[in-house]
Design a protein around this motif. Structure first.
Motif, PDB file in Angstrom:
ATOM      1  N   ASN A 269       0.827  -1.208   0.000  1.00 51.15           N
ATOM      2  CA  ASN A 269       0.000   0.000   0.000  1.00 51.15           C
ATOM      3  C   ASN A 269       0.857   1.252   0.000  1.00 51.15           C
ATOM      4  O   ASN A 269       1.875   1.304   0.671  1.00 51.15           O
ATOM      5  CB  ASN A 269      -0.893   0.037   1.243  1.00 51.15           C
ATOM      6  N   ASN A 270       0.400   2.256  -0.736  1.00 50.43           N
ATOM      7  CA  ASN A 270       0.927   3.602  -0.549  1.00 50.43           C
ATOM      8  C   ASN A 270      -0.269   4.497  -0.265  1.00 50.43           C
ATOM      9  O   ASN A 270      -1.365   4.009  -0.059  1.00 50.43           O
ATOM     10  CB  ASN A 270       1.781   4.051  -1.742  1.00 50.43           C
ATOM     11  N   SER A 271      -0.073   5.773  -0.229  1.00 49.58           N
ATOM     12  CA  SER A 271      -1.158   6.664   0.183  1.00 49.58           C
ATOM     13  C   SER A 271      -2.314   6.708  -0.815  1.00 49.58           C
ATOM     14  O   SER A 271      -3.416   7.106  -0.461  1.00 49.58           O
ATOM     15  CB  SER A 271      -0.620   8.073   0.413  1.00 49.58           C
ATOM     16  N   LYS A 272      -2.088   6.281  -2.063  1.00 51.70           N
ATOM     17  CA  LYS A 272      -3.130   6.405  -3.082  1.00 51.70           C
ATOM     18  C   LYS A 272      -3.606   5.103  -3.690  1.00 51.70           C
ATOM     19  O   LYS A 272      -4.654   5.073  -4.323  1.00 51.70           O
ATOM     20  CB  LYS A 272      -2.623   7.313  -4.203  1.00 51.70           C
ATOM     21  N   SER A 273      -2.848   4.022  -3.535  1.00 53.43           N
ATOM     22  CA  SER A 273      -3.235   2.792  -4.225  1.00 53.43           C
ATOM     23  C   SER A 273      -2.589   1.576  -3.573  1.00 53.43           C
ATOM     24  O   SER A 273      -1.816   1.691  -2.645  1.00 53.43           O
ATOM     25  CB  SER A 273      -2.841   2.868  -5.697  1.00 53.43           C
ATOM     26  N   THR A 274      -2.918   0.401  -4.120  1.00 49.45           N
ATOM     27  CA  THR A 274      -2.416  -0.859  -3.605  1.00 49.45           C
ATOM     28  C   THR A 274      -1.927  -1.730  -4.756  1.00 49.45           C
ATOM     29  O   THR A 274      -2.580  -1.826  -5.782  1.00 49.45           O
ATOM     30  CB  THR A 274      -3.524  -1.614  -2.848  1.00 49.45           C
ATOM     31  N   ILE A 275      -0.762  -2.350  -4.574  1.00 48.70           N
ATOM     32  CA  ILE A 275      -0.234  -3.348  -5.501  1.00 48.70           C
ATOM     33  C   ILE A 275      -0.448  -4.702  -4.838  1.00 48.70           C
ATOM     34  O   ILE A 275      -0.157  -4.862  -3.652  1.00 48.70           O
ATOM     35  CB  ILE A 275       1.276  -3.146  -5.741  1.00 48.70           C
ATOM     36  N   VAL A 276      -0.946  -5.678  -5.579  1.00 51.05           N
ATOM     37  CA  VAL A 276      -1.092  -7.033  -5.045  1.00 51.05           C
ATOM     38  C   VAL A 276      -0.119  -7.948  -5.774  1.00 51.05           C
ATOM     39  O   VAL A 276      -0.174  -8.074  -6.996  1.00 51.05           O
ATOM     40  CB  VAL A 276      -2.532  -7.558  -5.204  1.00 51.05           C
ATOM     41  N   LEU A 277       0.792  -8.553  -5.011  1.00 54.97           N
ATOM     42  CA  LEU A 277       1.700  -9.549  -5.558  1.00 54.97           C
ATOM     43  C   LEU A 277       1.156 -10.927  -5.199  1.00 54.97           C
ATOM     44  O   LEU A 277       0.867 -11.199  -4.036  1.00 54.97           O
ATOM     45  CB  LEU A 277       3.111  -9.374  -4.988  1.00 54.97           C
ATOM     46  N   LYS A 278       1.009 -11.779  -6.171  1.00 48.42           N
ATOM     47  CA  LYS A 278       0.441 -13.118  -5.962  1.00 48.42           C
ATOM     48  C   LYS A 278       1.558 -14.147  -5.815  1.00 48.42           C
ATOM     49  O   LYS A 278       2.664 -13.936  -6.280  1.00 48.42           O
ATOM     50  CB  LYS A 278      -0.457 -13.485  -7.136  1.00 48.42           C
ATOM     51  N   ASN A 279       1.235 -15.264  -5.160  1.00 48.24           N
ATOM     52  CA  ASN A 279       2.171 -16.375  -4.991  1.00 48.24           C
ATOM     53  C   ASN A 279       3.445 -15.962  -4.256  1.00 48.24           C
ATOM     54  O   ASN A 279       4.538 -16.405  -4.589  1.00 48.24           O
ATOM     55  CB  ASN A 279       2.519 -17.021  -6.341  1.00 48.24           C
ATOM     56  N   VAL A 280       3.298 -15.132  -3.246  1.00 45.00           N
ATOM     57  CA  VAL A 280       4.426 -14.688  -2.422  1.00 45.00           C
ATOM     58  C   VAL A 280       4.744 -15.785  -1.417  1.00 45.00           C
ATOM     59  O   VAL A 280       3.851 -16.380  -0.817  1.00 45.00           O
ATOM     60  CB  VAL A 280       4.059 -13.373  -1.689  1.00 45.00           C
ATOM     61  N   LEU A 281       6.031 -16.060  -1.230  1.00 49.41           N
ATOM     62  CA  LEU A 281       6.447 -17.108  -0.305  1.00 49.41           C
ATOM     63  C   LEU A 281       6.648 -16.536   1.096  1.00 49.41           C
ATOM     64  O   LEU A 281       7.200 -15.448   1.259  1.00 49.41           O
ATOM     65  CB  LEU A 281       7.756 -17.744  -0.782  1.00 49.41           C
ATOM     66  N   LEU A 282       6.209 -17.276   2.112  1.00 51.14           N
ATOM     67  CA  LEU A 282       6.400 -16.909   3.508  1.00 51.14           C
ATOM     68  C   LEU A 282       7.642 -17.628   4.027  1.00 51.14           C
ATOM     69  O   LEU A 282       7.668 -18.848   4.139  1.00 51.14           O
ATOM     70  CB  LEU A 282       5.181 -17.299   4.344  1.00 51.14           C
ATOM     71  N   ALA A 283       8.688 -16.855   4.306  1.00 49.83           N
ATOM     72  CA  ALA A 283       9.944 -17.385   4.839  1.00 49.83           C
ATOM     73  C   ALA A 283      10.297 -16.556   6.067  1.00 49.83           C
ATOM     74  O   ALA A 283      11.052 -15.582   5.983  1.00 49.83           O
ATOM     75  CB  ALA A 283      11.045 -17.326   3.790  1.00 49.83           C
TER      76      ALA A 283
END
Length: 84
Positions: A18-32
């Motif tokens: 998130n930034n102040s104006k919008s959101t980027i969604v990254l898919k298939n992110v790994l949890l490490a």
């Protein structure tokens, strides 16, 4: 990883940046969880249609003329601030 070590991956999912104006969604992110900081590769951003520019110790990540994220180089690593 860059130092020839490995970490366990405990899951996979989506990540919202998130930034102040919008959101980027990254898919298939790994949890490490044993990695001290979040990492994203330029190739992943490029595949999602983002443009990454590096110039004079700074980085910007944008799409369609809009800059979503700005950052600076600290030592040899580019660091961006992501609002949570």
């Amino acid at each position: 990883m860059g130092n020839n070590t490995y970490v366990d991956v405990l899951g996979e999912g989506d990540c919202k940046i998130n930034n102040s104006k919008s959101t980027i969604v990254l898919k298939n992110v790994l949890l490490a969880p044993n990695i001290r900081t979040n990492l994203v590769t330029v190739s992943v951003l490029e595949k999602k249609g983002f443009e990454t520019r590096f110039m004079k110790g700074a980085v910007t990540i944008g799409k369609n003329g809009y800059i979503y994220v700005r950052g600076i180089r600290v030592d040899d690593i580019y660091s961006v601030c992501i609002n949570k």
